[in-house]
Motif scaffolding. Structure first.
Motif, PDB file in Angstrom:
ATOM      1  N   VAL A 121       0.995  -2.667  37.363  1.00 50.55           N
ATOM      2  CA  VAL A 121       2.355  -2.313  37.775  1.00 50.55           C
ATOM      3  C   VAL A 121       2.844  -1.195  36.865  1.00 50.55           C
ATOM      4  N   ALA A 122       3.147  -0.059  37.442  1.00 50.39           N
ATOM      5  CA  ALA A 122       3.531   1.111  36.651  1.00 50.39           C
ATOM      6  C   ALA A 122       4.814   0.838  35.871  1.00 50.39           C
ATOM      7  N   ASP A 123       4.853   1.336  34.641  1.00 54.50           N
ATOM      8  CA  ASP A 123       6.024   1.238  33.780  1.00 54.50           C
ATOM      9  C   ASP A 123       6.726   2.596  33.795  1.00 54.50           C
ATOM     10  N   PRO A 124       7.967   2.668  34.267  1.00 56.05           N
ATOM     11  CA  PRO A 124       8.652   3.958  34.344  1.00 56.05           C
ATOM     12  C   PRO A 124       8.889   4.595  32.981  1.00 56.05           C
ATOM     13  N   GLU A 125       8.811   3.799  31.914  1.00 50.00           N
ATOM     14  CA  GLU A 125       9.007   4.331  30.560  1.00 50.00           C
ATOM     15  C   GLU A 125       7.686   4.740  29.905  1.00 50.00           C
ATOM     16  N   ALA A 126       6.588   4.525  30.583  1.00 48.73           N
ATOM     17  CA  ALA A 126       5.280   4.749  29.970  1.00 48.73           C
ATOM     18  C   ALA A 126       4.987   6.225  29.754  1.00 48.73           C
ATOM     19  N   THR A 127       4.212   6.492  28.714  1.00 46.10           N
ATOM     20  CA  THR A 127       3.629   7.814  28.498  1.00 46.10           C
ATOM     21  C   THR A 127       2.119   7.650  28.599  1.00 46.10           C
ATOM     22  N   TYR A 128       1.442   8.726  28.959  1.00 48.31           N
ATOM     23  CA  TYR A 128       0.014   8.640  29.242  1.00 48.31           C
ATOM     24  C   TYR A 128      -0.766   9.639  28.396  1.00 48.31           C
ATOM     25  N   GLY A 129      -2.024   9.307  28.203  1.00 42.39           N
ATOM     26  CA  GLY A 129      -2.918  10.189  27.465  1.00 42.39           C
ATOM     27  C   GLY A 129      -3.612   9.449  26.339  1.00 42.39           C
ATOM     28  N   LEU A 130      -4.698  10.007  25.855  1.00 42.81           N
ATOM     29  CA  LEU A 130      -5.447   9.411  24.751  1.00 42.81           C
ATOM     30  C   LEU A 130      -4.536   9.301  23.533  1.00 42.81           C
ATOM     31  N   ASN A 131      -4.451   8.082  22.973  1.00 36.58           N
ATOM     32  CA  ASN A 131      -3.470   7.877  21.911  1.00 36.58           C
ATOM     33  C   ASN A 131      -3.993   7.095  20.709  1.00 36.58           C
ATOM     34  N   HIS A 132      -5.290   6.781  20.673  1.00 35.81           N
ATOM     35  CA  HIS A 132      -5.795   6.071  19.500  1.00 35.81           C
ATOM     36  C   HIS A 132      -7.293   6.287  19.355  1.00 35.81           C
ATOM     37  N   VAL A 133      -7.769   6.059  18.133  1.00 39.24           N
ATOM     38  CA  VAL A 133      -9.203   6.033  17.853  1.00 39.24           C
ATOM     39  C   VAL A 133      -9.536   4.630  17.365  1.00 39.24           C
ATOM     40  N   GLY A 134     -10.669   4.086  17.843  1.00 40.12           N
ATOM     41  CA  GLY A 134     -11.049   2.716  17.528  1.00 40.12           C
ATOM     42  C   GLY A 134     -12.280   2.660  16.640  1.00 40.12           C
ATOM     43  N   PHE A 135     -12.208   1.843  15.606  1.00 40.38           N
ATOM     44  CA  PHE A 135     -13.309   1.679  14.653  1.00 40.38           C
ATOM     45  C   PHE A 135     -13.759   0.221  14.641  1.00 40.38           C
TER      46      PHE A 135
END
Length: 219
Positions: free
Chosen positions: A59-73
């Motif tokens: 369910v889409a969140d109207p407040e959401a921002t999109y795009g790569l946002n983290h690196v995982g280790f």
């Protein structure tokens, strides 16, 4: 001990559009899971040598921002490594907890320049042997903006245990298969991860995926 740079990831607005984009440059889906508690589709794709995690809310969140946002280790001691990094003054974002997928545990913190860093402890391994069927031969690096470059070098080199590799004047750290490139002079980006550097077998023009993530190609 933190022993692997595992993936780069973030939320996507249109999962089908994102998968179509990455398919065009030779990526393959290596893991797909629907997390019922959060109603989120999690898809890991592999682009040549590197994992990219795509997260899509049902369910889409109207407040959401999109795009790569983290690196995982990956770590074999999530609690210990998280406590150590927090004690050094790095920003606490989410303390260790069971992953929404049920696969192991995770935590989030902030690097000195505000980049989200995920620590993961799990048994599952999604990476497959390098994918050679597409034009991309290697995910060369994940480019991170580092206005305070010295602090970033200390964080990734000293405290995460990454190995600095020779790359001309660029600051590149590797841990396992993949690498981060740190810079205090990257062009502005609409996404928290500045761009992905991709080596190719044939020339390709730089482009953006449907969420604005920049792909920079070099032969």
């Amino acid at each position: 001990m933190i022993y692997e740079l595992n993936h780069v990831g973030g939320p996507v607005e249109d999962l089908d559009a994102s998968l179509a984009f990455y398919d065009e440059i030779g990526a393959e889906v290596v893991d797909r899971l629907f997390m019922t508690s959060s109603r989120v589709h999690r898809v890991h794709i592999q682009l040549a040598t590197g994992l990219v995690e795509l997260l899509h809310k049902e369910v889409a969140d109207p407040e959401a921002t999109y795009g790569l946002n983290h690196v995982g280790f990956m770590t074999d001691d999530l609690d210990g490594d998280y406590a150590r990094l927090i004690s050094l003054g790095y920003g606490e974002l989410s303390s260790p907890r069971v992953a929404g997928s049920g696969q192991g545990r995770l935590a989030f913190l902030s690097d000195p320049n505000g980049v989200r860093v995920e620590l993961l402890q799990r048994a599952e391994e999604f990476r497959v042997p390098p994918i050679t069927s597409g034009p991309v031969s290697q995910l060369s690096f994940i480019a991170l903006a580092a206005p305070d470059l010295d602090a970033a070098i200390e964080f990734y080199g000293t405290h995460l245990g990454m190995q600095r590799v020779e790359s001309g004047d660029e600051v590149v750290f590797r841990l396992g298969t993949d690498a981060v490139k740190l810079s205090d002079s990257l062009p502005p980006s609409t996404t928290p991860i500045n761009h992905l550097g991709l080596a190719t077998t044939t020339p390709l023009a730089d482009r953006q995926d449907p969420d604005g993530n920049r792909m920079v190609f070099t032969v």
